[in-house]
Design an enzyme around this catalytic site. Structure first.
Site, PDB file in Angstrom:
ATOM      1  N   SER A 119       0.816  -1.214   0.000  1.00 50.56           N
ATOM      2  CA  SER A 119       0.000   0.000   0.000  1.00 50.56           C
ATOM      3  C   SER A 119       0.848   1.262   0.000  1.00 50.56           C
ATOM      4  CB  SER A 119      -0.933  -0.004   1.211  1.00 50.56           C
ATOM      5  OG  SER A 119      -0.182  -0.198   2.382  1.00 50.56           O
ATOM      6  N   HIS A 140      -1.829  -2.453  -6.582  1.00 46.35           N
ATOM      7  CA  HIS A 140      -2.420  -2.100  -5.279  1.00 46.35           C
ATOM      8  C   HIS A 140      -3.938  -2.152  -5.358  1.00 46.35           C
ATOM      9  CE1 HIS A 140      -3.024   1.131  -1.952  1.00 46.35           C
ATOM     10  NE2 HIS A 140      -3.150  -0.089  -1.474  1.00 46.35           N
ATOM     11  N   GLU A 152      -4.450   0.423  -8.348  1.00 45.60           N
ATOM     12  CA  GLU A 152      -3.382   1.388  -8.620  1.00 45.60           C
ATOM     13  C   GLU A 152      -2.194   0.565  -9.130  1.00 45.60           C
ATOM     14  OE1 GLU A 152      -2.260   3.321  -4.934  1.00 45.60           O
ATOM     15  OE2 GLU A 152      -2.261   5.281  -5.867  1.00 45.60           O
ATOM     16  N   ASN A 190      -2.756   6.407  -0.901  1.00 45.06           N
ATOM     17  CA  ASN A 190      -2.475   6.630   0.523  1.00 45.06           C
ATOM     18  C   ASN A 190      -1.779   7.955   0.809  1.00 45.06           C
ATOM     19  OD1 ASN A 190      -3.744   4.522   1.885  1.00 45.06           O
ATOM     20  ND2 ASN A 190      -2.267   3.095   1.000  1.00 45.06           N
TER      21      ASN A 190
HETATM   22  N1  CAA Z   1     -16.021  -8.074   1.474  1.00 46.99           N
HETATM   23  C1  CAA Z   1     -16.697  -8.326   0.345  1.00 46.99           C
HETATM   24  N2  CAA Z   1     -17.821  -7.677  -0.007  1.00 46.99           N
HETATM   25  C2  CAA Z   1     -18.283  -6.745   0.841  1.00 46.99           C
HETATM   26  C3  CAA Z   1     -17.644  -6.435   2.053  1.00 46.99           C
HETATM   27  C4  CAA Z   1     -16.468  -7.146   2.363  1.00 46.99           C
HETATM   28  N3  CAA Z   1     -15.753  -6.883   3.471  1.00 46.99           N
HETATM   29  N4  CAA Z   1     -18.349  -5.455   2.684  1.00 46.99           N
HETATM   30  C5  CAA Z   1     -19.397  -5.178   1.888  1.00 46.99           C
HETATM   31  N5  CAA Z   1     -19.363  -5.939   0.788  1.00 46.99           N
HETATM   32  C6  CAA Z   1     -20.301  -5.913  -0.340  1.00 46.99           C
HETATM   33  C7  CAA Z   1     -21.690  -6.324   0.078  1.00 46.99           C
HETATM   34  O1  CAA Z   1     -21.851  -7.735  -0.010  1.00 46.99           O
HETATM   35  C8  CAA Z   1     -22.545  -5.606  -0.944  1.00 46.99           C
HETATM   36  O2  CAA Z   1     -22.511  -6.345  -2.156  1.00 46.99           O
HETATM   37  P1  CAA Z   1     -23.749  -6.337  -3.187  1.00 46.99           P
HETATM   38  O3  CAA Z   1     -23.888  -4.926  -3.696  1.00 46.99           O
HETATM   39  O4  CAA Z   1     -23.306  -7.299  -4.263  1.00 46.99           O
HETATM   40  O5  CAA Z   1     -24.938  -6.795  -2.440  1.00 46.99           O
HETATM   41  C9  CAA Z   1     -21.796  -4.292  -1.197  1.00 46.99           C
HETATM   42  O6  CAA Z   1     -20.452  -4.546  -0.773  1.00 46.99           O
HETATM   43  C10 CAA Z   1     -22.345  -3.130  -0.373  1.00 46.99           C
HETATM   44  O7  CAA Z   1     -22.333  -3.540   0.984  1.00 46.99           O
HETATM   45  P2  CAA Z   1     -23.359  -3.039   2.103  1.00 46.99           P
HETATM   46  O8  CAA Z   1     -24.638  -2.630   1.440  1.00 46.99           O
HETATM   47  O9  CAA Z   1     -23.409  -4.055   3.184  1.00 46.99           O
HETATM   48  O10 CAA Z   1     -22.630  -1.835   2.774  1.00 46.99           O
HETATM   49  P3  CAA Z   1     -22.252  -0.418   2.242  1.00 46.99           P
HETATM   50  O11 CAA Z   1     -23.135   0.047   1.138  1.00 46.99           O
HETATM   51  O12 CAA Z   1     -22.108   0.370   3.472  1.00 46.99           O
HETATM   52  O13 CAA Z   1     -20.801  -0.644   1.593  1.00 46.99           O
HETATM   53  C11 CAA Z   1     -18.450  -0.611   1.715  1.00 46.99           C
HETATM   54  C12 CAA Z   1     -19.736  -1.167   2.300  1.00 46.99           C
HETATM   55  C13 CAA Z   1     -18.341  -1.055   0.246  1.00 46.99           C
HETATM   56  C14 CAA Z   1     -17.301  -1.197   2.496  1.00 46.99           C
HETATM   57  C15 CAA Z   1     -18.518   0.954   1.773  1.00 46.99           C
HETATM   58  O14 CAA Z   1     -18.770   1.359   3.084  1.00 46.99           O
HETATM   59  C16 CAA Z   1     -17.254   1.628   1.299  1.00 46.99           C
HETATM   60  O15 CAA Z   1     -17.032   1.786   0.106  1.00 46.99           O
HETATM   61  N6  CAA Z   1     -16.404   2.059   2.254  1.00 46.99           N
HETATM   62  C17 CAA Z   1     -15.122   2.693   1.960  1.00 46.99           C
HETATM   63  C18 CAA Z   1     -14.121   1.651   1.591  1.00 46.99           C
HETATM   64  C19 CAA Z   1     -12.791   2.243   1.277  1.00 46.99           C
HETATM   65  O16 CAA Z   1     -12.542   3.426   1.321  1.00 46.99           O
HETATM   66  N7  CAA Z   1     -11.845   1.355   0.930  1.00 46.99           N
HETATM   67  C20 CAA Z   1     -10.499   1.735   0.672  1.00 46.99           C
HETATM   68  C21 CAA Z   1      -9.714   1.596   1.930  1.00 46.99           C
HETATM   69  S1  CAA Z   1      -8.061   2.063   1.683  1.00 46.99           S
HETATM   70  C22 CAA Z   1      -7.346   0.722   1.023  1.00 46.99           C
HETATM   71  O17 CAA Z   1      -7.887  -0.321   0.884  1.00 46.99           O
HETATM   72  C23 CAA Z   1      -5.960   0.903   0.595  1.00 46.99           C
HETATM   73  C24 CAA Z   1      -4.910   0.895   1.569  1.00 46.99           C
HETATM   74  O18 CAA Z   1      -3.801   0.721   1.138  1.00 46.99           O
HETATM   75  C25 CAA Z   1      -5.078   1.141   3.017  1.00 46.99           C
END
Ligand code: CAA
Length: 283
Positions: A119, A140, A152, A190
């Protein structure tokens, strides 16, 4: 280069997510981990997520079975001889990654591409641990991998154009969108995300607002799906701290200094969702 078999190294949250999307996209996938227990957990999670897709009518049961039949498990790194592409998703630690890449370099066929899901760590430095820096690249993925569209793609100093093109094509086959970024600390994702999260932690530390208020402002005011403190818990506070330290050290600029409250939580073992407690508590 034609990629058919992908080895994913590390069956944690990111590694199992990457293995899942690769198997669903039609690749033969070898999911490797040193721990049998971690492999059990990673594969059980993939099965659960695919079963949920079938229940929701988003995937045919036959496609789920086909994807699972393309997925094999491995605790022997020598299985990398079968891979056209290796995607590493182990702990964010340069020593661990360079040792692993040096080993993979000896085992994998000369044409095999070695990608890292790091990351924030420099791809050029990881590549320098191998005798094939032209075939080392950053890939990434974002968490949760099955949901997030972005990959990425980071070129190291020596990454060959044809390697970049192969990885870009693989990314599109996975149904993801590749975005090209050069090799600087934190890349783009990041470098922009973590200082925002760190600033939210400073706002909490200085008593500007409660954690709930900080998250509400960013959710309702900026349309972020999660507030920054909820997102930090989701990513893992140890990972957030490690990335801030990588930015701080890499740029030598104090604007990236990690908030003392973040350090304190990590020292307490409050790492977010995975330990049941971070800024919030979890069942
Ligand atoms: N694994 C797999 N699928 C998941 C999941 C998980 N942990 N959490 C949610 N989902 C899926 C659900 O099954 C659902 O799928 P369908 O549309 O097919 O039914 C979909 O995602 C939406 O889920 P929910 O309706 O339960 O919940 P939500 O609408 O609140 O979405 C979320 C959940 C997608 C996590 C959303 O809150 C989100 O986009 N959050 C931000 C995530 C983010 O910023 N990620 C980047 C982090 S930084 C990173 O990863 C890089 C790094 O280097 C640190």
């Amino acid at each position: 280069m034609d990629v058919k078999t992908i080895m994913v190294v590390g069956a944690g949250q990111m590694g199992s997510g990457i293995a899942q999307v690769c198997a669903v996209a039609g690749y033969d996938v070898l999911l490797y981990d040193i721990s049998e227990a971690q492999l059990d957990k990673g594969i059980a999670n993939i099965e659960k997520l695919l079963a949920r897709q079938v229940e929701k009518g988003k995937m045919a049961a036959a496609d789920k079975d086909a994807a699972l039949s393309r997925l094999s498990r491995s605790t022997d790194l020598h299985d990398a001889t079968d891979a056209d592409l290796v995607i590493e998703a182990v702990v964010e630690n340069m020593d661990v990654k360079t040792k692993l890449f040096a080993e993979l370099d000896k085992i994998a066929r000369p044409e095999t591409i070695l990608a890292s899901n790091t990351s924030s760590l420099p791809i050029t430095e990881i590549a320098a641990a191998t005798k094939r820096p032209d075939k080392v690249i950053g890939m990434h993925f974002m968490n949760p991998v099955p949901v997030m569209k972005l990959v990425e793609i980071i070129r190291g100093l020596a990454t060959a154009d044809e390697v970049y093109e192969t990885i870009e094509a693989v990314t599109r086959t996975l149904g993801k969108v590749p975005v090209e970024v050069n090799d600087f600390p934190g890349f783009i994702s990041n470098r922009v995300l973590m200082p925002m999260i760190n600033e939210a932690i400073y706002a909490l530390y200085e008593g500007v607002a409660t954690k709930e208020a900080i998250d509400e402002v960013m959710k309702l005011g900026m349309n972020h799906p999660m507030g920054p403190l909820t997102l930090a818990d989701f990513i893992g506070l140890d990972t957030c701290l490690y990335i801030m330290e990588t930015l701080h050290e890499g740029f030598g600029d104090d604007k990236y200094r990690p908030c003392p409250l973040l350090r304190k939580y990590v020292k307490a073992g409050w790492l977010g969702r995975k330990t049941g407690r971070g800024f919030y508590t979890y069942e």
